[in-house]
Motif scaffolding. Structure first.
Motif, PDB file in Angstrom:
ATOM      1  N   GLU A 202       0.890  -1.298   0.026  1.00  0.00           N
ATOM      2  CA  GLU A 202      -0.082   0.046   0.001  1.00  0.00           C
ATOM      3  C   GLU A 202       0.931   1.086   0.081  1.00  0.00           C
ATOM      4  O   GLU A 202       0.568   2.251  -0.804  1.00  0.00           O
ATOM      5  CB  GLU A 202      -0.933   0.070   1.121  1.00  0.00           C
ATOM      6  N   GLU A 203       2.026   1.262   0.963  1.00  0.00           N
ATOM      7  CA  GLU A 203       2.727   2.507   0.720  1.00  0.00           C
ATOM      8  C   GLU A 203       3.434   2.775  -0.607  1.00  0.00           C
ATOM      9  O   GLU A 203       3.611   3.909  -1.052  1.00  0.00           O
ATOM     10  CB  GLU A 203       4.100   2.234   1.959  1.00  0.00           C
ATOM     11  N   ALA A 204       3.957   1.705  -1.270  1.00  0.00           N
ATOM     12  CA  ALA A 204       4.858   1.732  -2.720  1.00  0.00           C
ATOM     13  C   ALA A 204       3.623   2.486  -3.537  1.00  0.00           C
ATOM     14  O   ALA A 204       3.956   3.167  -4.074  1.00  0.00           O
ATOM     15  CB  ALA A 204       5.091   0.224  -2.856  1.00  0.00           C
ATOM     16  N   ARG A 205       2.436   1.955  -3.739  1.00  0.00           N
ATOM     17  CA  ARG A 205       1.386   2.443  -4.419  1.00  0.00           C
ATOM     18  C   ARG A 205       1.241   3.881  -4.178  1.00  0.00           C
ATOM     19  O   ARG A 205       0.884   4.484  -5.173  1.00  0.00           O
ATOM     20  CB  ARG A 205       0.255   1.561  -4.222  1.00  0.00           C
ATOM     21  N   ARG A 206       1.120   4.344  -2.793  1.00  0.00           N
ATOM     22  CA  ARG A 206       0.779   5.629  -2.540  1.00  0.00           C
ATOM     23  C   ARG A 206       1.909   6.502  -2.931  1.00  0.00           C
ATOM     24  O   ARG A 206       1.617   7.611  -3.495  1.00  0.00           O
ATOM     25  CB  ARG A 206       0.564   5.359  -0.942  1.00  0.00           C
ATOM     26  N   CYS A 207       3.175   6.051  -2.748  1.00  0.00           N
ATOM     27  CA  CYS A 207       4.356   6.793  -3.069  1.00  0.00           C
ATOM     28  C   CYS A 207       4.305   7.155  -4.794  1.00  0.00           C
ATOM     29  O   CYS A 207       4.454   7.968  -5.197  1.00  0.00           O
ATOM     30  CB  CYS A 207       5.568   5.968  -2.794  1.00  0.00           C
TER      31      CYS A 207
END
Length: 561
Positions: A202-207
């Protein structure tokens, strides 16, 4: 003034040239085939100009890359290869044992806008420099938040830069002006496609969604600039360049001299719509930008420049076979890597194979995704491809088929089937090193010591000398390579005399420092002194002279008449 009526740069035969630059971004835009990002203004510029497909920077990080762009010289050949030389954090300086310094360039190297000024151009830069050295006052007529071609005298050609900051890596940090002003994402994280070297979290997608959202915002600001150019009547008769200072932004993109760190978007809109809607696939390096601008402006390209013009009357008749890049110190971390790319393959030579590919740059830890990557590494949750960044050592040589392996995951250096290509690119790499020179053969500290002649500070440029000659006065400076700027102030005239309205097309960042539309007092521009020029001075005049060799301290003198 009626819309579209030109006031600037019409009388001269030399063309107006405008750079709209952005930061830290690979070709993530719909004009280059991205299916998620919406960039209508960049797309329109591409449809009215030439979209260059194969343009590469000589570094994957800003300061070394910008030093190359402004000089037409490879960073490691002039001592600007370490990121960065004007060290802002004293803790970094203490850790690496190197002082903050302005790189001392060879005495024959200038920032190319100075050549434009010597040939009649009005030059402006709004706003960023970051060249690894403090530029002389002779480079720009204006450099600052109010700098614009609009101040150019009527009929004088201009070269103007507008720099858009929103795609910079820092705008992925939790504490960023844009997080406050644009908390919403313009791109849905569910819609992004992560490259295989990232774990799908989720963090990578948000970044990545934040990065792509920033590209869309950058496109909006570019559209504002284009609209102003059209209102001012300079859009149609100007060369308009759009490009990024290097690729990257996200972890394991920026700072790398792989495809994702050096491949950039590059579009040129020609005067009168020439070549509109065409595509160019020639290999082009950012070391070619400076000679190309001089070529378009009708200025002879200095023989020392290491790039080659790809447009204008002096365009090279031979296409590039290779483009080159280098990586050295990044903030507090040292490495030394060189790369060569042809139309299909990339070769990498690692001078320090005993070190990992990953460099623990403190600045980058401001990105939440970077902290998550380190945690996933510690927990053993990355696959072999993702873990490659953190291996304790790296191969001496790497070879990638970039066309068939665009993420450069499979090292072919040990594959006998590619022995011929490996030897070809290895030879090209060694020939390039021999031709341009590489100051990283010595330590950074030793390089500075040599420049500063064993002192603990930069040398002082010798004082400018005034000569009384028939018809007036001439100027000289004993320091070889010094640029000389001058101002003639009449009785009662002050150096600061012009009001200028700040203009920016990039909300956040600099706007927070000073609101848009605020009047600023600006210095009268320093004029560039040309060798042999005779200055006419009258009783009561004051002559201000600024002499500076790049990397030396400037020497300012006042002569009263």
């Amino acid at each position: 003034m009626a819309q579209g009526t030109a006031l600037w740069g019409q009388a001269s035969q030399q063309p107006n040239i405008i750079w709209i630059t952005c930061e830290d971004i690979s070709p993530y835009m719909s004009a280059y085939g991205d299916k998620v990002v919406r960039t209508p203004h960049i797309d329109a510029l591409a449809s009215e100009g030439v979209r260059f497909q194969s343009v590469y920077t000589t570094a994957g990080v800003s300061s070394p890359s910008r030093s190359c762009i402004i000089t037409g010289m490879y960073p490691m050949s002039i001592g600007t290869q370490h990121m960065r030389t004007l060290i802002e954090n004293p803790e970094v300086s203490k850790k690496i044992g190197v002082p903050s310094y302005s790189a001392v360039l060879p005495d024959y190297v200038k920032a190319f806008p100075e050549y434009l000024r010597l040939h009649g151009y009005y030059t402006t830069n709004n706003l960023k420099t970051d060249y690894q050295f403090v530029e002389p006052v002779t480079v720009w007529d204006e450099c600052g938040s109010a700098a614009t071609y609009r101040h150019a005298p009527e009929g004088q050609p201009f070269f103007s830069i507008f720099n858009l900051f929103i795609t910079h890596e820092s705008q992925l940090f939790e504490q960023s002006p844009y997080f406050d002003e644009h908390p919403e994402l313009l791109v849905d994280p569910a819609d992004v496609t992560l490259p295989p070297y990232y774990k799908d979290t989720e963090e990578a997608r948000r970044c990545m969604a934040r990065m792509l959202s920033n590209v869309q915002l950058m496109d909006f600001h570019l559209g504002q600039i284009i609209e102003q150019l059209k209102r001012d009547g300079v859009y149609d008769n100007s060369y308009i360049f759009f490009f990024s200072d290097h690729g990257g932004t996200m972890p394991w993109m920026k700072r790398e001299i792989l495809e994702r760190g050096t491949h950039i978007p590059f579009i040129v809109k020609f005067p009168k719509g020439a070549h509109a809607g065409t595509v160019n696939d020639d290999l082009i390096s950012s070391v070619d930008f400076a000679p190309t601008i001089l070529s378009l402006a009708g200025v002879d390209i200095p023989g020392h420049m290491q790039g080659q013009a790809f447009l204008g009357s002096q365009a090279s008749t031979e296409k590039r076979q290779y483009v080159y890049a280098a990586r050295d110190r990044l903030d507090e971390c040292y490495d030394r890597v060189r790369s060569v790319r042809d139309k299909r393959f990339r070769y990498i030579y690692n001078f320090m194979p005993d070190r990992p590919k990953y460099m623990n740059v403190t600045y980058r830890l401001g990105i939440p995704m970077m902290r998550e990557l380190l945690q996933l590494h510690e927990e053993g949750k990355l696959d072999a491809c993702q873990e490659d960044w953190f291996k304790p050592t790296k191969p001496q040589e790497e070879l990638y088929d970039v066309v068939n392996d665009p993420h450069e995951l499979h090292n072919l250096a040990g594959d006998p089937a590619y022995k011929g290509k490996l030897e070809e690119l290895r030879t090209a790499f060694r020939r390039w090193m021999d031709e341009v020179g590489d100051l990283s053969y010595m330590s950074e500290r030793e390089m500075i010591t040599n420049w500063w002649h064993g002192q603990n500070h930069a040398p002082l440029t010798a004082g400018p000398v005034l000569h009384n000659v028939a018809g007036g006065y001439t100027l000289s400076c004993p320091t070889k390579g010094a640029s000389i700027g001058y101002k003639i102030l009449k009785p009662g005239e002050n150096d600061v005399k012009r009001k200028a309205v700040r203009q920016s097309f990039d909300s956040g960042y600099v706007i927070r420092k000073q609101p848009n539309g605020v009047e600023e007092e600006t210095d009268t521009p320093w004029q560039v002194y040309r060798e042999g020029m005779v200055l006419s001075l009258s009783p009561g005049d004051r002559l201000l002279v600024n002499a500076k060799r790049i990397g030396y301290e400037e020497n300012v003198q006042t002569f009263n008449f």
